[in-house]
Design a protein around this motif. Structure first.
Motif, PDB file in Angstrom:
ATOM      1  N   LYS A   3       8.500  34.840  47.715  1.00  0.00           N
ATOM      2  CA  LYS A   3       9.730  34.061  47.944  1.00  0.00           C
ATOM      3  C   LYS A   3       9.443  32.574  47.989  1.00  0.00           C
ATOM      4  CE  LYS A   3      13.221  36.943  50.103  1.00  0.00           C
ATOM      5  NZ  LYS A   3      12.708  38.246  49.831  1.00  0.00           N
ATOM      6  N   PHE A   4      10.420  31.812  47.489  1.00  0.00           N
ATOM      7  CA  PHE A   4      10.367  30.365  47.648  1.00  0.00           C
ATOM      8  C   PHE A   4      10.768  30.023  49.080  1.00  0.00           C
ATOM      9  CE2 PHE A   4      11.299  30.889  43.058  1.00  0.00           C
ATOM     10  CZ  PHE A   4      10.228  30.170  42.542  1.00  0.00           C
ATOM     11  N   GLY A   5      10.548  28.787  49.467  1.00  0.00           N
ATOM     12  CA  GLY A   5      10.984  28.348  50.781  1.00  0.00           C
ATOM     13  C   GLY A   5       9.869  27.710  51.587  1.00  0.00           C
ATOM     14  N   VAL A   6      10.265  26.907  52.539  1.00  0.00           N
ATOM     15  CA  VAL A   6       9.345  26.191  53.402  1.00  0.00           C
ATOM     16  C   VAL A   6       8.928  27.112  54.555  1.00  0.00           C
ATOM     17  CG1 VAL A   6       9.122  24.140  54.883  1.00  0.00           C
ATOM     18  CG2 VAL A   6      10.582  24.070  52.843  1.00  0.00           C
ATOM     19  N   PRO A   7       7.657  27.141  54.936  1.00  0.00           N
ATOM     20  CA  PRO A   7       7.270  27.913  56.125  1.00  0.00           C
ATOM     21  C   PRO A   7       7.966  27.358  57.372  1.00  0.00           C
ATOM     22  CG  PRO A   7       5.334  27.221  54.857  1.00  0.00           C
ATOM     23  CD  PRO A   7       6.504  26.508  54.286  1.00  0.00           C
ATOM     24  N   ARG A   8       8.233  28.230  58.314  1.00  0.00           N
ATOM     25  CA  ARG A   8       8.966  27.839  59.517  1.00  0.00           C
ATOM     26  C   ARG A   8       8.358  26.619  60.195  1.00  0.00           C
ATOM     27  NH1 ARG A   8      10.321  27.442  64.529  1.00  0.00           N
ATOM     28  NH2 ARG A   8      11.979  28.666  65.513  1.00  0.00           N
ATOM     29  N   GLN A   9       7.029  26.582  60.276  1.00  0.00           N
ATOM     30  CA  GLN A   9       6.358  25.522  61.030  1.00  0.00           C
ATOM     31  C   GLN A   9       6.474  24.138  60.377  1.00  0.00           C
ATOM     32  OE1 GLN A   9       4.978  28.252  59.790  1.00  0.00           O
ATOM     33  NE2 GLN A   9       2.997  27.871  58.794  1.00  0.00           N
ATOM     34  N   GLN A  10       6.926  24.090  59.128  1.00  0.00           N
ATOM     35  CA  GLN A  10       7.073  22.798  58.439  1.00  0.00           C
ATOM     36  C   GLN A  10       8.517  22.291  58.427  1.00  0.00           C
ATOM     37  OE1 GLN A  10       5.360  23.004  54.492  1.00  0.00           O
ATOM     38  NE2 GLN A  10       3.499  24.002  55.247  1.00  0.00           N
ATOM     39  N   VAL A  11       9.446  23.077  58.930  1.00  0.00           N
ATOM     40  CA  VAL A  11      10.862  22.760  58.769  1.00  0.00           C
ATOM     41  C   VAL A  11      11.257  21.468  59.484  1.00  0.00           C
ATOM     42  CG1 VAL A  11      13.209  23.509  59.347  1.00  0.00           C
ATOM     43  CG2 VAL A  11      11.617  25.100  58.271  1.00  0.00           C
ATOM     44  N   ILE A  12      10.860  21.302  60.725  1.00  0.00           N
ATOM     45  CA  ILE A  12      11.297  20.122  61.481  1.00  0.00           C
ATOM     46  C   ILE A  12      10.735  18.845  60.861  1.00  0.00           C
ATOM     47  CG2 ILE A  12      11.143  18.929  63.702  1.00  0.00           C
ATOM     48  CD1 ILE A  12      11.339  21.679  65.048  1.00  0.00           C
ATOM     49  N   SER A  13       9.458  18.858  60.511  1.00  0.00           N
ATOM     50  CA  SER A  13       8.862  17.644  59.931  1.00  0.00           C
ATOM     51  C   SER A  13       9.481  17.309  58.577  1.00  0.00           C
ATOM     52  CB  SER A  13       7.344  17.803  59.797  1.00  0.00           C
ATOM     53  OG  SER A  13       7.009  18.909  58.981  1.00  0.00           O
ATOM     54  N   LEU A  14       9.736  18.320  57.744  1.00  0.00           N
ATOM     55  CA  LEU A  14      10.333  18.056  56.429  1.00  0.00           C
ATOM     56  C   LEU A  14      11.788  17.610  56.573  1.00  0.00           C
ATOM     57  CD1 LEU A  14      10.076  17.911  53.408  1.00  0.00           C
ATOM     58  CD2 LEU A  14      10.422  20.386  53.286  1.00  0.00           C
ATOM     59  N   THR A  15      12.498  18.175  57.539  1.00  0.00           N
ATOM     60  CA  THR A  15      13.874  17.738  57.797  1.00  0.00           C
ATOM     61  C   THR A  15      13.908  16.252  58.137  1.00  0.00           C
ATOM     62  OG1 THR A  15      14.576  19.923  58.555  1.00  0.00           O
ATOM     63  CG2 THR A  15      15.894  18.045  59.285  1.00  0.00           C
ATOM     64  N   LYS A  16      12.995  15.811  58.974  1.00  0.00           N
ATOM     65  CA  LYS A  16      12.951  14.389  59.359  1.00  0.00           C
ATOM     66  C   LYS A  16      12.666  13.495  58.163  1.00  0.00           C
ATOM     67  CE  LYS A  16      11.675  15.165  64.192  1.00  0.00           C
ATOM     68  NZ  LYS A  16      10.612  15.088  65.216  1.00  0.00           N
ATOM     69  N   ILE A  17      11.801  13.966  57.268  1.00  0.00           N
ATOM     70  CA  ILE A  17      11.501  13.192  56.056  1.00  0.00           C
ATOM     71  C   ILE A  17      12.733  13.100  55.160  1.00  0.00           C
ATOM     72  CG2 ILE A  17      10.182  13.252  53.894  1.00  0.00           C
ATOM     73  CD1 ILE A  17       7.865  14.498  55.567  1.00  0.00           C
ATOM     74  N   ILE A  18      13.398  14.228  54.943  1.00  0.00           N
ATOM     75  CA  ILE A  18      14.585  14.257  54.074  1.00  0.00           C
ATOM     76  C   ILE A  18      15.689  13.368  54.636  1.00  0.00           C
ATOM     77  CG2 ILE A  18      16.460  15.749  53.223  1.00  0.00           C
ATOM     78  CD1 ILE A  18      14.364  17.983  52.939  1.00  0.00           C
ATOM     79  N   CYS A  19      15.838  13.382  55.950  1.00  0.00           N
ATOM     80  CA  CYS A  19      16.921  12.602  56.573  1.00  0.00           C
ATOM     81  C   CYS A  19      16.700  11.094  56.477  1.00  0.00           C
ATOM     82  CB  CYS A  19      17.099  13.028  58.026  1.00  0.00           C
ATOM     83  SG  CYS A  19      17.858  14.662  58.188  1.00  0.00           S
ATOM     84  N   GLN A  20      15.522  10.679  56.035  1.00  0.00           N
ATOM     85  CA  GLN A  20      15.265   9.255  55.813  1.00  0.00           C
ATOM     86  C   GLN A  20      15.598   8.835  54.382  1.00  0.00           C
ATOM     87  OE1 GLN A  20      11.180   8.648  56.954  1.00  0.00           O
ATOM     88  NE2 GLN A  20      11.549   9.174  59.094  1.00  0.00           N
ATOM     89  N   MET A  21      15.938   9.786  53.535  1.00  0.00           N
ATOM     90  CA  MET A  21      16.242   9.476  52.133  1.00  0.00           C
ATOM     91  C   MET A  21      17.683   9.001  52.011  1.00  0.00           C
ATOM     92  SD  MET A  21      14.160  12.573  50.221  1.00  0.00           S
ATOM     93  CE  MET A  21      12.442  12.885  50.652  1.00  0.00           C
ATOM     94  N   ASP A  22      17.879   7.949  51.247  1.00  0.00           N
ATOM     95  CA  ASP A  22      19.178   7.262  51.198  1.00  0.00           C
ATOM     96  C   ASP A  22      20.276   8.050  50.497  1.00  0.00           C
ATOM     97  OD1 ASP A  22      18.182   5.050  52.553  1.00  0.00           O
ATOM     98  OD2 ASP A  22      17.542   4.057  50.700  1.00  0.00           O
ATOM     99  N   PHE A  23      19.900   8.916  49.557  1.00  0.00           N
ATOM    100  CA  PHE A  23      20.912   9.551  48.713  1.00  0.00           C
ATOM    101  C   PHE A  23      20.965  11.066  48.888  1.00  0.00           C
ATOM    102  CE2 PHE A  23      19.739   5.541  46.730  1.00  0.00           C
ATOM    103  CZ  PHE A  23      20.984   4.924  46.688  1.00  0.00           C
ATOM    104  N   ILE A  24      20.475  11.529  50.040  1.00  0.00           N
ATOM    105  CA  ILE A  24      20.564  12.945  50.388  1.00  0.00           C
ATOM    106  C   ILE A  24      21.248  13.067  51.740  1.00  0.00           C
ATOM    107  CG2 ILE A  24      19.258  14.973  51.135  1.00  0.00           C
ATOM    108  CD1 ILE A  24      17.279  14.518  48.985  1.00  0.00           C
ATOM    109  N   GLN A  25      22.168  14.030  51.824  1.00  0.00           N
ATOM    110  CA  GLN A  25      22.769  14.393  53.106  1.00  0.00           C
ATOM    111  C   GLN A  25      22.242  15.765  53.484  1.00  0.00           C
ATOM    112  OE1 GLN A  25      25.299  12.778  55.411  1.00  0.00           O
ATOM    113  NE2 GLN A  25      24.018  14.300  56.443  1.00  0.00           N
ATOM    114  N   PHE A  26      21.428  15.811  54.525  1.00  0.00           N
ATOM    115  CA  PHE A  26      20.878  17.084  54.995  1.00  0.00           C
ATOM    116  C   PHE A  26      21.951  17.830  55.776  1.00  0.00           C
ATOM    117  CE2 PHE A  26      18.801  19.761  58.128  1.00  0.00           C
ATOM    118  CZ  PHE A  26      17.896  20.452  57.346  1.00  0.00           C
TER     119      PHE A  26
END
Length: 200
Positions: free
Chosen positions: A100-123
């Motif tokens: 299966k594709f997808g992020v491992p559970r333990q990486q979700v919070i850190s990746l969410t924080k990175i995505i939320c810093q991107m100007d043209f993405i709404q998480f």
């Protein structure tokens, strides 16, 4: 979910009240887009390759299947070029299945924080696909764990996050998914019947 369904079948579903359709593949969606030509939401629920990002951003209101920082950066770049803020969900591989594709559970919070810093993405939340099993009850622990992660993210109050969608559950297991907190289910066969096979 309208994979392999004809535009006529999709229009019939829209006339019956469907307001959002989910496609697995960008190319298939493109071939239907002009034929449908209705005011509905288009969701990409299948795996997104980086070489299809530009087309996906132009077409889809919500991308369910972001599974890496690399893909998020590509979406951010493509959305910025057309002045769009692309709504996305992070796909989580809760069950840890190698297929299966997808992020491992333990990486979700850190990746969410990175995505939320991107100007043209709404998480906007999380998505998972439970292991395929004849008994929907077997999916319950997976759904429950993703719900717990979803609520954990909400209480962190991550800047620029709008954590509203928990996409889990398909035709076979959507009732269990809803019981465990899903507010966005992906139903294909339950609406259209068995999926027609496309001749190669």
């Amino acid at each position: 979910v309208t994979k392999n369904q004809s535009p006529a079948a999709i229009l019939e579903a829209i006339d019956a009240g469907i307001m959002a359709i989910g496609e697995n593949r960008v190319q298939e969606a493109i071939s239907k887009f002009s034929d449908i030509n209705r005011s509905i939401e288009w969701h990409l629920i299948g795996h997104l390759q980086t070489n299809k990002v530009k087309q996906a951003v132009r077409m889809f209101d919500l991308i369910h299947s972001v599974d890496s920082e690399k893909l998020a950066l590509e979406i951010n770049r493509a959305a910025g070029k057309i002045g769009k803020r692309q709504c996305v969900l992070l796909e989580v591989n809760i069950s840890g299945e190698e297929t299966k594709f997808g992020v491992p559970r333990q990486q979700v919070i850190s990746l969410t924080k990175i995505i939320c810093q991107m100007d043209f993405i709404q998480f906007c939340g999380l998505m998972t696909i439970a292991p395929l099993n004849a008994d929907p009850e077997n999916a319950r622990p997976v759904f429950r764990e993703l719900y717990n992660l979803y609520t954990e993210l909400q209480v962190l109050h991550i800047p620029n996050a709008n954590i509203q969608w928990l996409s889990m559950g398909m035709t076979n297991d959507y009732q269990v998914a809803i019981e465990e907190g899903s507010n966005l289910v992906r139903i294909g066969a339950g609406i259209f019947g068995p999926r027609p096979q496309i001749k190669k």
